[in-house]
Design a protein around this motif. Structure first.
Motif, mmCIF file in Angstrom:
data_model
loop_
_atom_site.group_PDB
_atom_site.id
_atom_site.type_symbol
_atom_site.label_atom_id
_atom_site.label_comp_id
_atom_site.label_asym_id
_atom_site.label_seq_id
_atom_site.Cartn_x
_atom_site.Cartn_y
_atom_site.Cartn_z
ATOM 1 N N LYS A 27 -83.181 69.767 -13.771
ATOM 2 C CA LYS A 27 -82.066 68.823 -13.938
ATOM 3 C C LYS A 27 -80.798 69.284 -13.208
ATOM 4 N N GLU A 28 -80.962 70.023 -12.097
ATOM 5 C CA GLU A 28 -79.821 70.443 -11.300
ATOM 6 C C GLU A 28 -79.360 69.271 -10.438
ATOM 7 N N LYS A 29 -78.068 68.976 -10.511
ATOM 8 C CA LYS A 29 -77.522 67.831 -9.784
ATOM 9 C C LYS A 29 -77.281 68.176 -8.311
ATOM 10 N N ILE A 30 -77.547 67.206 -7.456
ATOM 11 C CA ILE A 30 -77.345 67.373 -6.019
ATOM 12 C C ILE A 30 -76.567 66.178 -5.484
ATOM 13 N N LYS A 31 -75.461 66.484 -4.803
ATOM 14 C CA LYS A 31 -74.659 65.408 -4.225
ATOM 15 C C LYS A 31 -75.314 64.880 -2.944
ATOM 16 N N THR A 32 -74.948 63.656 -2.583
ATOM 17 C CA THR A 32 -75.498 63.042 -1.373
ATOM 18 C C THR A 32 -75.190 63.878 -0.139
ATOM 19 N N ILE A 33 -73.972 64.421 -0.075
ATOM 20 C CA ILE A 33 -73.570 65.223 1.076
ATOM 21 C C ILE A 33 -74.434 66.477 1.191
ATOM 22 N N GLN A 34 -74.901 67.010 0.044
ATOM 23 C CA GLN A 34 -75.747 68.199 0.065
ATOM 24 C C GLN A 34 -77.106 67.886 0.681
ATOM 25 N N TRP A 35 -77.647 66.706 0.362
ATOM 26 C CA TRP A 35 -78.912 66.306 0.984
ATOM 27 C C TRP A 35 -78.750 66.237 2.497
ATOM 28 N N PHE A 36 -77.621 65.706 2.929
ATOM 29 C CA PHE A 36 -77.351 65.611 4.365
ATOM 30 C C PHE A 36 -77.260 67.003 4.990
ATOM 31 N N LEU A 37 -76.622 67.944 4.276
ATOM 32 C CA LEU A 37 -76.470 69.302 4.786
ATOM 33 C C LEU A 37 -77.809 70.038 4.833
ATOM 34 N N PHE A 38 -78.669 69.795 3.828
ATOM 35 C CA PHE A 38 -80.019 70.368 3.854
ATOM 36 C C PHE A 38 -80.769 69.883 5.094
ATOM 37 N N LEU A 39 -80.650 68.580 5.342
ATOM 38 C CA LEU A 39 -81.318 67.985 6.503
ATOM 39 C C LEU A 39 -80.752 68.556 7.802
ATOM 40 N N LEU A 40 -79.450 68.740 7.848
ATOM 41 C CA LEU A 40 -78.798 69.283 9.031
ATOM 42 C C LEU A 40 -79.282 70.707 9.325
ATOM 43 N N PHE B 242 -73.454 75.947 9.703
ATOM 44 C CA PHE B 242 -72.550 74.902 9.217
ATOM 45 C C PHE B 242 -73.087 74.295 7.923
ATOM 46 N N GLY B 243 -74.388 73.963 7.926
ATOM 47 C CA GLY B 243 -75.000 73.364 6.740
ATOM 48 C C GLY B 243 -74.951 74.286 5.535
ATOM 49 N N LEU B 244 -75.232 75.567 5.742
ATOM 50 C CA LEU B 244 -75.253 76.537 4.650
ATOM 51 C C LEU B 244 -73.853 76.803 4.102
ATOM 52 N N VAL B 245 -72.926 77.101 4.996
ATOM 53 C CA VAL B 245 -71.567 77.448 4.566
ATOM 54 C C VAL B 245 -70.891 76.286 3.851
ATOM 55 N N TYR B 246 -71.031 75.080 4.399
ATOM 56 C CA TYR B 246 -70.374 73.923 3.788
ATOM 57 C C TYR B 246 -71.016 73.569 2.444
ATOM 58 N N ASN B 247 -72.325 73.768 2.333
ATOM 59 C CA ASN B 247 -73.010 73.515 1.071
ATOM 60 C C ASN B 247 -72.502 74.462 -0.015
ATOM 61 N N ILE B 248 -72.342 75.737 0.330
ATOM 62 C CA ILE B 248 -71.829 76.715 -0.628
ATOM 63 C C ILE B 248 -70.396 76.351 -1.032
ATOM 64 N N TYR B 249 -69.600 75.911 -0.053
ATOM 65 C CA TYR B 249 -68.215 75.501 -0.337
ATOM 66 C C TYR B 249 -68.183 74.356 -1.352
ATOM 67 N N ILE B 250 -69.070 73.384 -1.177
ATOM 68 C CA ILE B 250 -69.136 72.235 -2.088
ATOM 69 C C ILE B 250 -69.506 72.676 -3.501
#
Length: 273
Positions: free
Chosen positions: A103-116, A258-266
């Motif tokens: 039940k860990e929540k994931i934002k839409t932007i995080q899915w985009f960053l994973f894909l990136l 970019f994807g990793l760092v920004y995801n951690i920031y979020i």
């Protein structure tokens, strides 16, 4: 997690160097070298060898061995670059599984960053001209089970000592690899013995710090950091194997970072709020 991926990147380089050996024999030596560390430490610290949640520990061990074996099997059908690239979809599977199971929540932007980040991995490793269907199934199965490993470690949490978790995995790999390599055994030279045994040492370091990372933070924060292993592998490949990387590869590195760092920031911003 950074210490973990460095250790695993070096270990993978050694495996590549020892490509003449059967995969089951590699799994066997990968496990025996680590057991030499974990068992004495567990006994010395008087930690219960069997742990408390035996079912989860055994499930994590079996899932880990399946993932490892399928990945090595995929190398018999696919180029190394293709196999490694596809296995790095595991953080995406981990995030999806954690969403449903933990039940860990994931934002839409995080899915985009994973894909990136995943696109970056593909740009670095690339795909071969022909993708064998059997090999594709093996490596995707490996990625799914690797994602499940991340989730199971998070599920176990801090209830179990990291050494116990690692010991279960390595003991299972030791039995499986040992039995399967009986009919595929190749006698190593003295220098090959050293390299084969080093797999366990490097694997122990990587496994220990990976386990600690997942025990102390959410899966969708820690799992994507596994992609950093690609960057360390590039450095080792250039220095050890003389591999040359082009601008497309460097762009892929940028996308991953970019994807990793920004995801951690979020995620950090969410925790503070």
């Amino acid at each position: 997690m950074v210490f973990s991926v460095i250790a695993f990147a070096v270990m993978n380089a050694v495996v590549k160097y020892l490509s003449a050996f059967n995969v089951y024999q590699i799994v066997f030596f990968r496990s025996i070298g680590t057991l030499v560390f974990t068992l004495p430490l567990i006994l010395k610290s008087k930690i219960p060898v069997l742990g408390t949640n035996k079912k989860l520990l055994l499930a994590r061990a079996i899932v880990g061995v399946i993932s490892l074996t399928c990945f090595f099997q995929s190398l018999n059908y696919l180029p190394v670059g293709t196999s490694v690239s596809l296995r790095y979809t595991s953080p995406i599977f981990a995030a999806i599984l954690a969403f449903f199971l933990l039940k860990e929540k994931i934002k839409t932007i995080q899915w985009f960053l994973f894909l990136l980040a995943f696109i970056g991995v593909l740009m670095i490793k690339g795909f071969g001209a022909d993708v064998n269907t059997i090999g594709l199934l093996f490596v995707l199965t490996s990625a799914v089970f690797q994602g499940l490993v991340f989730v199971l470690i998070r599920k176990i949490g801090s209830k179990e000592h990291p050494l116990v978790i690692i010991n279960y995995f390595m003991a299972t790999a030791f039995v499986f690899g040992g039995l399967m390599s009986i009919n595929h055994w190749t006698n190593p030279t003295p220098s090959e013995w050293v390299l084969l045994l080093s797999l366990g040492v490097l694997g122990y370091i990587g496994q220990l710090y990976m386990t600690k990372a997942f025990q102390t933070n959410e899966t969708n924060v820690v799992a994507p950091l596994k992609n950093l292993e690609v960057i360390f592998a590039i450095i080792i490949g250039a220095l050890w194997f003389g591999e040359i990387y082009n601008l497309l590869t460097l762009l892929g590195v940028f996308l991953i970072l970019f994807g990793l760092v920004y995801n951690i920031y979020i995620k950090r911003k969410k925790i503070k709020n």
